[in-house]
Design a protein around this motif. Structure first.
Motif, PDB file in Angstrom:
ATOM      1  N   SER A  90       0.845  -1.191   0.000  1.00 56.32           N
ATOM      2  CA  SER A  90       0.000   0.000   0.000  1.00 56.32           C
ATOM      3  C   SER A  90       0.874   1.232   0.000  1.00 56.32           C
ATOM      4  O   SER A  90       1.958   1.231   0.572  1.00 56.32           O
ATOM      5  CB  SER A  90      -0.865   0.058   1.245  1.00 56.32           C
ATOM      6  N   ALA A  91       0.394   2.246  -0.673  1.00 50.67           N
ATOM      7  CA  ALA A  91       1.058   3.549  -0.633  1.00 50.67           C
ATOM      8  C   ALA A  91      -0.027   4.593  -0.810  1.00 50.67           C
ATOM      9  O   ALA A  91      -0.902   4.430  -1.677  1.00 50.67           O
ATOM     10  CB  ALA A  91       2.077   3.665  -1.756  1.00 50.67           C
ATOM     11  N   ASN A  92       0.013   5.628  -0.028  1.00 57.98           N
ATOM     12  CA  ASN A  92      -0.985   6.699  -0.087  1.00 57.98           C
ATOM     13  C   ASN A  92      -2.409   6.132  -0.061  1.00 57.98           C
ATOM     14  O   ASN A  92      -3.250   6.519  -0.873  1.00 57.98           O
ATOM     15  CB  ASN A  92      -0.812   7.540  -1.362  1.00 57.98           C
ATOM     16  N   ASP A  93      -2.630   5.161   0.805  1.00 59.80           N
ATOM     17  CA  ASP A  93      -3.942   4.520   0.954  1.00 59.80           C
ATOM     18  C   ASP A  93      -4.425   3.797  -0.297  1.00 59.80           C
ATOM     19  O   ASP A  93      -5.606   3.493  -0.423  1.00 59.80           O
ATOM     20  CB  ASP A  93      -5.020   5.542   1.379  1.00 59.80           C
ATOM     21  N   LYS A  94      -3.551   3.576  -1.233  1.00 55.22           N
ATOM     22  CA  LYS A  94      -3.946   2.832  -2.437  1.00 55.22           C
ATOM     23  C   LYS A  94      -3.228   1.480  -2.422  1.00 55.22           C
ATOM     24  O   LYS A  94      -2.120   1.359  -1.903  1.00 55.22           O
ATOM     25  CB  LYS A  94      -3.508   3.590  -3.708  1.00 55.22           C
ATOM     26  N   THR A  95      -3.879   0.484  -3.031  1.00 58.07           N
ATOM     27  CA  THR A  95      -3.219  -0.821  -3.140  1.00 58.07           C
ATOM     28  C   THR A  95      -2.434  -0.854  -4.436  1.00 58.07           C
ATOM     29  O   THR A  95      -2.905  -0.378  -5.470  1.00 58.07           O
ATOM     30  CB  THR A  95      -4.277  -1.939  -3.170  1.00 58.07           C
ATOM     31  N   ILE A  96      -1.240  -1.397  -4.356  1.00 55.06           N
ATOM     32  CA  ILE A  96      -0.445  -1.603  -5.563  1.00 55.06           C
ATOM     33  C   ILE A  96      -0.282  -3.112  -5.749  1.00 55.06           C
ATOM     34  O   ILE A  96       0.176  -3.804  -4.841  1.00 55.06           O
ATOM     35  CB  ILE A  96       0.942  -0.934  -5.462  1.00 55.06           C
ATOM     36  N   HIS A  97      -0.712  -3.605  -6.910  1.00 53.95           N
ATOM     37  CA  HIS A  97      -0.533  -5.020  -7.219  1.00 53.95           C
ATOM     38  C   HIS A  97       0.868  -5.166  -7.812  1.00 53.95           C
ATOM     39  O   HIS A  97       1.212  -4.463  -8.767  1.00 53.95           O
ATOM     40  CB  HIS A  97      -1.555  -5.490  -8.258  1.00 53.95           C
ATOM     41  N   CYS A  98       1.659  -6.087  -7.282  1.00 51.75           N
ATOM     42  CA  CYS A  98       3.047  -6.236  -7.738  1.00 51.75           C
ATOM     43  C   CYS A  98       3.237  -7.625  -8.346  1.00 51.75           C
ATOM     44  O   CYS A  98       3.035  -8.628  -7.667  1.00 51.75           O
ATOM     45  CB  CYS A  98       4.017  -6.039  -6.574  1.00 51.75           C
ATOM     46  N   LEU A  99       3.592  -7.646  -9.613  1.00 48.87           N
ATOM     47  CA  LEU A  99       3.755  -8.911 -10.336  1.00 48.87           C
ATOM     48  C   LEU A  99       5.248  -9.162 -10.566  1.00 48.87           C
ATOM     49  O   LEU A  99       5.921  -8.323 -11.171  1.00 48.87           O
ATOM     50  CB  LEU A  99       3.063  -8.843 -11.708  1.00 48.87           C
ATOM     51  N   VAL A 100       5.751 -10.279 -10.083  1.00 46.34           N
ATOM     52  CA  VAL A 100       7.158 -10.630 -10.299  1.00 46.34           C
ATOM     53  C   VAL A 100       7.211 -11.509 -11.558  1.00 46.34           C
ATOM     54  O   VAL A 100       6.600 -12.584 -11.604  1.00 46.34           O
ATOM     55  CB  VAL A 100       7.743 -11.391  -9.093  1.00 46.34           C
ATOM     56  N   LEU A 101       7.909 -11.022 -12.578  1.00 45.76           N
ATOM     57  CA  LEU A 101       7.836 -11.633 -13.915  1.00 45.76           C
ATOM     58  C   LEU A 101       9.217 -12.007 -14.435  1.00 45.76           C
ATOM     59  O   LEU A 101      10.222 -11.407 -14.030  1.00 45.76           O
ATOM     60  CB  LEU A 101       7.231 -10.604 -14.897  1.00 45.76           C
ATOM     61  N   ASP A 102       9.243 -12.953 -15.375  1.00 53.62           N
ATOM     62  CA  ASP A 102      10.484 -13.224 -16.108  1.00 53.62           C
ATOM     63  C   ASP A 102      10.946 -11.929 -16.766  1.00 53.62           C
ATOM     64  O   ASP A 102      10.132 -11.181 -17.322  1.00 53.62           O
ATOM     65  CB  ASP A 102      10.222 -14.229 -17.242  1.00 53.62           C
ATOM     66  N   TYR A 103      12.253 -11.730 -16.766  1.00 56.30           N
ATOM     67  CA  TYR A 103      12.809 -10.470 -17.298  1.00 56.30           C
ATOM     68  C   TYR A 103      13.679 -10.731 -18.525  1.00 56.30           C
ATOM     69  O   TYR A 103      14.416 -11.718 -18.577  1.00 56.30           O
ATOM     70  CB  TYR A 103      13.667  -9.834 -16.197  1.00 56.30           C
ATOM     71  N   LEU A 104      13.579  -9.866 -19.521  1.00 59.88           N
ATOM     72  CA  LEU A 104      14.578  -9.817 -20.607  1.00 59.88           C
ATOM     73  C   LEU A 104      14.952  -8.354 -20.806  1.00 59.88           C
ATOM     74  O   LEU A 104      14.109  -7.460 -20.638  1.00 59.88           O
ATOM     75  CB  LEU A 104      14.031 -10.419 -21.909  1.00 59.88           C
ATOM     76  N   PRO A 105      16.199  -8.065 -21.201  1.00 61.61           N
ATOM     77  CA  PRO A 105      16.687  -6.683 -21.116  1.00 61.61           C
ATOM     78  C   PRO A 105      16.318  -5.731 -22.261  1.00 61.61           C
ATOM     79  O   PRO A 105      16.400  -4.523 -22.097  1.00 61.61           O
ATOM     80  CB  PRO A 105      18.214  -6.866 -21.086  1.00 61.61           C
ATOM     81  N   ASN A 106      15.918  -6.253 -23.441  1.00 60.08           N
ATOM     82  CA  ASN A 106      15.732  -5.346 -24.578  1.00 60.08           C
ATOM     83  C   ASN A 106      14.279  -5.298 -25.036  1.00 60.08           C
ATOM     84  O   ASN A 106      13.692  -6.326 -25.363  1.00 60.08           O
ATOM     85  CB  ASN A 106      16.600  -5.788 -25.770  1.00 60.08           C
ATOM     86  N   GLU A 107      13.698  -4.091 -25.059  1.00 62.41           N
ATOM     87  CA  GLU A 107      12.323  -3.946 -25.563  1.00 62.41           C
ATOM     88  C   GLU A 107      12.393  -3.682 -27.061  1.00 62.41           C
ATOM     89  O   GLU A 107      13.160  -2.819 -27.505  1.00 62.41           O
ATOM     90  CB  GLU A 107      11.653  -2.778 -24.835  1.00 62.41           C
ATOM     91  N   MET A 108      11.604  -4.408 -27.830  1.00 58.75           N
ATOM     92  CA  MET A 108      11.687  -4.292 -29.293  1.00 58.75           C
ATOM     93  C   MET A 108      11.465  -2.845 -29.771  1.00 58.75           C
ATOM     94  O   MET A 108      12.176  -2.350 -30.642  1.00 58.75           O
ATOM     95  CB  MET A 108      10.673  -5.239 -29.943  1.00 58.75           C
ATOM     96  N   ALA A 109      10.473  -2.153 -29.192  1.00 65.59           N
ATOM     97  CA  ALA A 109      10.173  -0.793 -29.661  1.00 65.59           C
ATOM     98  C   ALA A 109      11.356   0.148 -29.429  1.00 65.59           C
ATOM     99  O   ALA A 109      11.668   0.988 -30.282  1.00 65.59           O
ATOM    100  CB  ALA A 109       8.933  -0.259 -28.949  1.00 65.59           C
ATOM    101  N   LYS A 110      12.009  -0.020 -28.267  1.00 67.74           N
ATOM    102  CA  LYS A 110      13.151   0.868 -27.969  1.00 67.74           C
ATOM    103  C   LYS A 110      14.279   0.598 -28.951  1.00 67.74           C
ATOM    104  O   LYS A 110      14.938   1.522 -29.428  1.00 67.74           O
ATOM    105  CB  LYS A 110      13.643   0.651 -26.539  1.00 67.74           C
ATOM    106  N   MET A 111      14.497  -0.678 -29.277  1.00 70.04           N
ATOM    107  CA  MET A 111      15.572  -1.008 -30.228  1.00 70.04           C
ATOM    108  C   MET A 111      15.267  -0.409 -31.597  1.00 70.04           C
ATOM    109  O   MET A 111      16.138   0.131 -32.268  1.00 70.04           O
ATOM    110  CB  MET A 111      15.729  -2.522 -30.341  1.00 70.04           C
ATOM    111  N   ARG A 112      13.987  -0.525 -31.995  1.00 69.87           N
ATOM    112  CA  ARG A 112      13.577   0.045 -33.284  1.00 69.87           C
ATOM    113  C   ARG A 112      13.850   1.557 -33.290  1.00 69.87           C
ATOM    114  O   ARG A 112      14.419   2.085 -34.245  1.00 69.87           O
ATOM    115  CB  ARG A 112      12.081  -0.231 -33.500  1.00 69.87           C
ATOM    116  N   ASP A 113      13.497   2.229 -32.164  1.00 69.36           N
ATOM    117  CA  ASP A 113      13.704   3.678 -32.087  1.00 69.36           C
ATOM    118  C   ASP A 113      15.190   4.038 -32.100  1.00 69.36           C
ATOM    119  O   ASP A 113      15.564   5.132 -32.508  1.00 69.36           O
ATOM    120  CB  ASP A 113      13.019   4.262 -30.841  1.00 69.36           C
TER     121      ASP A 113
END
Ligand SMILES: Nc1ncnc2c1ncn2[C@@H]1O[C@H](COP(=O)(O)OP(=O)(O)OP(=O)(O)O)[C@@H](O)[C@H]1O
Length: 371
Positions: A90-113
């Motif tokens: 919780s932060a500022n009385d709001k709930t934050i859902h936190c998802l722990v996910l598999d990670y890879l370092p390069n986003e296709m859109a950023k590479m294209r840009d």
């Protein structure tokens, strides 16, 4: 330490204590911040943690009931950014859902840009993985609904790809309506949605994934429409005005745009690609969604023979093509990576509620993300 949950092979949740090392912000969406860093316990692994602010509709939900988590629990595949654990804070009385996910370092859109160009072999390797991910989704009756380069993450060095962001994904059994023309980012939106069809089908993902694959092969956007009407005009310019049969199959009204002769995809793209790539594009870019080749069939195309070749070919960076042979299997077992600690769920939920802002993430950075 943080109290959270892991996911068992049968989809049930089990309580678990989570510990992270340092994180840095590695991406953000409209309603979320994504941090990447090292997970220390219960497994040691580089992970992404997606923090999503609950909105007025989801405020009353427990994190385990949050739609993206519900969908990701049903999935497990090497070409998907799988959900490993989840927790809430919780932060500022709001709930934050936190998802722990598999990670890879390069986003296709950023590479294209950044002007990164992919050679044909790498484009084939990535396309194969993208279609194996959507074949897995189709086998689970799930449609991603937002396939685009921003949601495709890669490891450029190993050649691995994963489909991310299941925030818009839908389960087919629910019979929900799509809301038509405003689903799926415009350049990747299939004709049936542009024409106002409200049915979810796996063919939506086939169109979007093919537009993404075209970008991998051609290093440019396929249909860069300025608005919905322009997007329709571009598509009709290539494939022709939908036939009566197409209109009936989509269950839509005739689009109010000029009737044009079909130029064909080769002419539209100045015949820049190999014939086997055009064979693939023509099998999946069909106006009638029912005629699009399903993902599992796409994986069998000769375009991907090079991926199946033994010994494995080398990529331009000198590394072998990743071993993708089991990617065509639709069943991948969730590793029971963690010894299940004898903690009872009610106590963990209570502790979660009480542990306000106990995360190492900065609440300041997450501010302003409420839906
Ligand atoms: N598993 C991951 N590994 C690495 N980076 C990721 C991962 N998941 C997300 N990202 C990065 O974070 C960005 C935002 O994540 P995501 O698309 O899931 O958020 P969102 O709020 O649902 O986005 P949108 O506004 O498009 O709906 C992605 O574009 C990507 O750059």
């Amino acid at each position: 330490m943080m109290n959270g949950y892991g996911i068992k092979e049968n989809g049930e949740f089990y309580p678990v204590s989570l510990q992270f090392g340092g994180h840095k912000l590695c991406g953000s969406g409209r309603f979320s911040n994504v941090y990447c860093g090292q997970m220390i316990a219960p497994i040691q692994k580089e992970v992404a943690v997606k923090n999503v602010w609950s909105d007025t509709e989801t405020r009353h939900l427990k994190t385990s009931e949050y739609a993206e988590i519900q969908i990701l629990t049903k999935l497990f595949h090497p070409a998907i950014s799988n959900l490993l654990f989840f927790y809430s804070r919780s932060a500022n009385d709001k709930t934050i859902h936190c998802l722990v996910l598999d990670y890879l370092p390069n986003e296709m859109a950023k590479m294209r840009d950044q002007g990164v160009k992919f050679d044909v072999l790498d484009a084939k390797i990535y396309t194969f993985q993208l279609f194996s991910a959507i074949a897995h989704l189709a086998s689970k009756n799930i449609v991603h609904m937002d396939i685009k380069p921003q949601n495709v993450i890669m490891n450029r060095s190993t050649g691995n790809l994963k489909l991310a962001d299941f925030g818009n994904a839908r389960r087919l059994e629910t019979n929900e309506k799509t809301g038509g023309a405003y689903q799926v980012t415009r350049f990747y939106r299939p004709p049936e949605l542009l024409f106002g069809c409200e049915k979810f089908t796996p063919a939506i993902d086939i169109w979007s994934a093919t537009c993404v694959a075209f970008e991998l092969f051609a290093n440019r956007v396929l249909f860069r429409g300025k608005d919905t009407k322009d997007e329709i005009t571009l598509i009709i310019g290539v494939f022709g005005y939908p036939t009566d049969e197409d209109i009936k199959s989509m269950g839509v009204k005739r689009p109010r745009v000029a009737r044009k002769e079909a130029r064909g995809i080769e002419t539209y793209t100045s015949k820049m690609l190999d014939p086997e790539i055009y064979d693939f594009l023509k099998s999946t870019l069909k106006i009638d969604p029912k005629k699009r080749k399903p993902a599992i069939e796409v994986l069998k195309l000769p375009l991907f023979d090079v991926i199946r070749a033994i010994p494995r070919k080398k990529r331009s960076n000198g590394m072998e093509i990743p071993n993708l042979l089991n990617y065509t299997e639709m069943y991948h077992k969730r590793e029971s990576e963690v010894e299940v600690a004898p903690v009872d769920i009610e106590t963990t939920e209570k502790a979660e509620k009480e542990s306000k802002s106990s995360s190492s993430h900065s609440d300041e950075e997450d501010k302003g993300k409420e839906k």
